[in-house]
Design an enzyme around this catalytic site. Structure first.
Site, PDB file in Angstrom:
ATOM      1  N   VAL A   1       0.815  -1.232   0.000  1.00 29.14           N
ATOM      2  CA  VAL A   1       0.000   0.000   0.000  1.00 29.14           C
ATOM      3  C   VAL A   1       0.842   1.273   0.000  1.00 29.14           C
ATOM      4  O   VAL A   1       0.303   2.366  -0.160  1.00 29.14           O
ATOM      5  CB  VAL A   1      -0.999   0.047   1.179  1.00 29.14           C
ATOM      6  CG1 VAL A   1      -2.020  -1.081   1.093  1.00 29.14           C
ATOM      7  CG2 VAL A   1      -0.288   0.061   2.535  1.00 29.14           C
TER       8      VAL A   1
ATOM      9  N   TYR B   1       4.101   6.475  15.436  1.00 30.21           N
ATOM     10  CA  TYR B   1       2.939   5.590  15.254  1.00 30.21           C
ATOM     11  C   TYR B   1       1.664   6.331  15.651  1.00 30.21           C
ATOM     12  O   TYR B   1       0.670   6.351  14.917  1.00 30.21           O
ATOM     13  CB  TYR B   1       3.112   4.308  16.084  1.00 30.21           C
ATOM     14  CG  TYR B   1       1.937   3.354  15.972  1.00 30.21           C
ATOM     15  CD1 TYR B   1       1.844   2.454  14.904  1.00 30.21           C
ATOM     16  CD2 TYR B   1       0.907   3.362  16.911  1.00 30.21           C
ATOM     17  CE1 TYR B   1       0.770   1.585  14.789  1.00 30.21           C
ATOM     18  CE2 TYR B   1      -0.181   2.499  16.803  1.00 30.21           C
ATOM     19  CZ  TYR B   1      -0.241   1.611  15.745  1.00 30.21           C
ATOM     20  OH  TYR B   1      -1.324   0.755  15.624  1.00 30.21           O
TER      21      TYR B   1
ATOM     22  N   LYS C   1      -1.658   7.543  13.452  1.00 32.35           N
ATOM     23  CA  LYS C   1      -3.028   7.098  13.753  1.00 32.35           C
ATOM     24  C   LYS C   1      -3.941   8.291  14.039  1.00 32.35           C
ATOM     25  O   LYS C   1      -5.139   8.248  13.752  1.00 32.35           O
ATOM     26  CB  LYS C   1      -3.004   6.090  14.901  1.00 32.35           C
ATOM     27  CG  LYS C   1      -2.308   4.767  14.531  1.00 32.35           C
ATOM     28  CD  LYS C   1      -2.966   4.092  13.328  1.00 32.35           C
ATOM     29  CE  LYS C   1      -2.382   2.727  13.023  1.00 32.35           C
ATOM     30  NZ  LYS C   1      -3.041   2.070  11.874  1.00 32.35           N
TER      31      LYS C   1
HETATM   32  N1  LIG Z   1      -3.135  -5.408  17.093  1.00 36.74           N
HETATM   33  C1  LIG Z   1      -3.411  -4.337  17.807  1.00 36.74           C
HETATM   34  O1  LIG Z   1      -3.446  -4.388  19.051  1.00 36.74           O
HETATM   35  C2  LIG Z   1      -3.731  -3.037  17.133  1.00 36.74           C
HETATM   36  C3  LIG Z   1      -4.280  -2.001  17.908  1.00 36.74           C
HETATM   37  C4  LIG Z   1      -4.643  -0.813  17.303  1.00 36.74           C
HETATM   38  C5  LIG Z   1      -4.484  -0.654  15.938  1.00 36.74           C
HETATM   39  N2  LIG Z   1      -3.931  -1.653  15.212  1.00 36.74           N
HETATM   40  C6  LIG Z   1      -3.837  -1.437  13.765  1.00 36.74           C
HETATM   41  O2  LIG Z   1      -4.606  -2.426  13.128  1.00 36.74           O
HETATM   42  C7  LIG Z   1      -4.088  -2.718  11.842  1.00 36.74           C
HETATM   43  C8  LIG Z   1      -3.872  -4.211  11.702  1.00 36.74           C
HETATM   44  O3  LIG Z   1      -3.048  -4.633  12.760  1.00 36.74           O
HETATM   45  P1  LIG Z   1      -2.774  -6.165  13.072  1.00 36.74           P
HETATM   46  O4  LIG Z   1      -2.461  -6.211  14.517  1.00 36.74           O
HETATM   47  O5  LIG Z   1      -3.847  -7.018  12.502  1.00 36.74           O
HETATM   48  O6  LIG Z   1      -1.400  -6.329  12.250  1.00 36.74           O
HETATM   49  P2  LIG Z   1      -0.616  -7.638  11.751  1.00 36.74           P
HETATM   50  O7  LIG Z   1       0.812  -7.230  11.679  1.00 36.74           O
HETATM   51  O8  LIG Z   1      -0.986  -8.789  12.588  1.00 36.74           O
HETATM   52  O9  LIG Z   1      -1.184  -7.830  10.267  1.00 36.74           O
HETATM   53  C9  LIG Z   1      -1.005  -6.777   9.346  1.00 36.74           C
HETATM   54  C10 LIG Z   1      -1.213  -7.245   7.922  1.00 36.74           C
HETATM   55  O10 LIG Z   1      -0.936  -6.112   7.090  1.00 36.74           O
HETATM   56  C11 LIG Z   1      -0.041  -6.486   6.066  1.00 36.74           C
HETATM   57  N3  LIG Z   1       0.759  -5.327   5.672  1.00 36.74           N
HETATM   58  C12 LIG Z   1       1.694  -4.677   6.413  1.00 36.74           C
HETATM   59  N4  LIG Z   1       2.262  -3.694   5.699  1.00 36.74           N
HETATM   60  C13 LIG Z   1       1.662  -3.719   4.478  1.00 36.74           C
HETATM   61  C14 LIG Z   1       1.830  -2.960   3.296  1.00 36.74           C
HETATM   62  N5  LIG Z   1       2.754  -1.999   3.207  1.00 36.74           N
HETATM   63  N6  LIG Z   1       1.041  -3.233   2.232  1.00 36.74           N
HETATM   64  C15 LIG Z   1       0.122  -4.220   2.292  1.00 36.74           C
HETATM   65  N7  LIG Z   1      -0.053  -4.995   3.382  1.00 36.74           N
HETATM   66  C16 LIG Z   1       0.700  -4.743   4.458  1.00 36.74           C
HETATM   67  C17 LIG Z   1       0.790  -7.614   6.659  1.00 36.74           C
HETATM   68  O11 LIG Z   1       1.383  -8.414   5.649  1.00 36.74           O
HETATM   69  C18 LIG Z   1      -0.247  -8.340   7.494  1.00 36.74           C
HETATM   70  O12 LIG Z   1      -0.939  -9.290   6.704  1.00 36.74           O
HETATM   71  C19 LIG Z   1      -2.816  -1.865  11.733  1.00 36.74           C
HETATM   72  O13 LIG Z   1      -3.132  -0.671  11.031  1.00 36.74           O
HETATM   73  C20 LIG Z   1      -2.459  -1.570  13.170  1.00 36.74           C
HETATM   74  O14 LIG Z   1      -1.710  -0.399  13.295  1.00 36.74           O
HETATM   75  C21 LIG Z   1      -3.541  -2.837  15.765  1.00 36.74           C
END
Ligand SMILES: NC(=O)c1ccc[n+]([C@@H]2O[C@H](COP(=O)([O-])OP(=O)(O)OC[C@H]3O[C@@H](n4cnc5c(N)ncnc54)[C@H](O)[C@@H]3O)[C@@H](O)[C@H]2O)c1
Length: 256
Positions: A68, A160, A164
């Site tokens: 992305v 980060y 957000k």
């Molecule tokens: N897990 C948490 O506690 C949490 C809390 C708040 C927000 N978030 C946000 O939620 C979203 C998802 O988090 P998650 O915990 O499921 O993450 P994760 O790392 O478990 O999964 C993320 C997915 O995104 C893909 N990805 C990463 N960079 C990419 C790129 N440049 N292009 C395309 N795909 C890409 C990865 O390959 C992976 O499949 C993120 O935006 C994260 O910041 C996560």
């Protein structure tokens, strides 16, 4: 998945970061609700494996390898989705990364650029090309993935949290502009959710799961399907009067 069910038959969903964590859970939920789903991820192998599993199970999904941070790849992913399914009705712009905590006086320019490229530019590129299609259709629902980090500061995670917060600015601004086109734009702000990202943080000593659970009113970490449930609701007609919202799904973390 919490109990509410939807029928998205004939509608198309586009999920970035769709092959792991909360993106994967949302892909599964959309597919089970009858939608055609584009699994958009830079991890092509995982995206292909998930698409194959869902398709073998009689559901409708395609995998699209896409980073992305590259606008051309995002534009192509949207094009491929519309060519495959005929429309783009719902999008979850979820791909995001987090790097280890650092003193703000010591953060490298490279780390800053890396986080901004995925978390902020990625959402910009995704929305830009989704909106071109939705403007043409005169309808659509977009959900961006912010974080509790979009609502409060984070000690050691300045960039980060900045991205957000930025996602909420993108969400609210586009919501203002696109209401007249029949497009709703909202954000979810997850708390700490049990995904591979959080598993990596725990393994790296950056997160104590028990302390994180004890630190929220509901007393536990979240499940990816609990984020999927919020995304599906925001994309559904049940949320037809909701746009420009930042919905905390965080066990009460930011209410404290
Ligand atoms: N897990 C948490 O506690 C949490 C809390 C708040 C927000 N978030 C946000 O939620 C979203 C998802 O988090 P998650 O915990 O499921 O993450 P994760 O790392 O478990 O999964 C993320 C997915 O995104 C893909 N990805 C990463 N960079 C990419 C790129 N440049 N292009 C395309 N795909 C890409 C990865 O390959 C992976 O499949 C993120 O935006 C994260 O910041 C996560």
């Amino acid at each position: 998945m919490p109990e509410l069910t939807y029928d998205f038959t004939g509608k198309t969903a586009f999920v970035t970061g769709g092959s792991a964590g909360m993106g994967e859970a949302t892909v599964r939920a959309f597919a089970e609700a009858g939608a055609n789903v584009a699994i958009v991820d830079r991890d092509a192998d995982s995206a292909n494996a998930l698409a194959e599993e869902l398709t073998l199970g009689g559901l409708k999904a395609i995998a699209i390898a896409c980073d992305v941070t590259d606008e051309d790849q995002v534009a192509s992913a949207v094009r491929t989705t519309v060519e495959a399914f005929g429309s783009l009705d719902m999008a979850f712009n979820n791909a995001g990364i987090m790097l280890p905590p650092v003193d703000s006086a010591d953060e490298t320019e490279e780390a800053f650029d890396k986080i901004v490229a995925v978390n902020l530019k990625g959402v910009w590129a995704s929305m830009k090309h989704e909106l071109k299609q939705m403007r043409h259709q005169g309808s659509g629902a977009i959900v961006n993935c912010s974080s509790l980090g979009g609502l409060v500061g984070g000690n050691g995670r300045t960039t980060y949290h900045a991205t957000k917060h930025g996602v909420l600015g993108q969400t609210k601004s586009v919501a203002l502009q696109y209401g007249k086109h029949g497009v709703r734009v909202n954000a979810v702000c997850p708390g700490t959710i049990e995904t591979p990202m959080v598993a990596r943080m725990a393994a790296g000593g950056e997160l104590d799961r028990d302390a994180a659970a004890a630190g929220v009113p509901l007393g536990r970490l979240g499940r990816p399907d609990e984020i999927a449930a919020a995304v599906l609701w925001l994309c559904s007609d049940a949320a037809s009067y909701v746009t420009g919202a930042a919905l905390p799904v965080d066990a009460g973390h930011t209410a404290q």
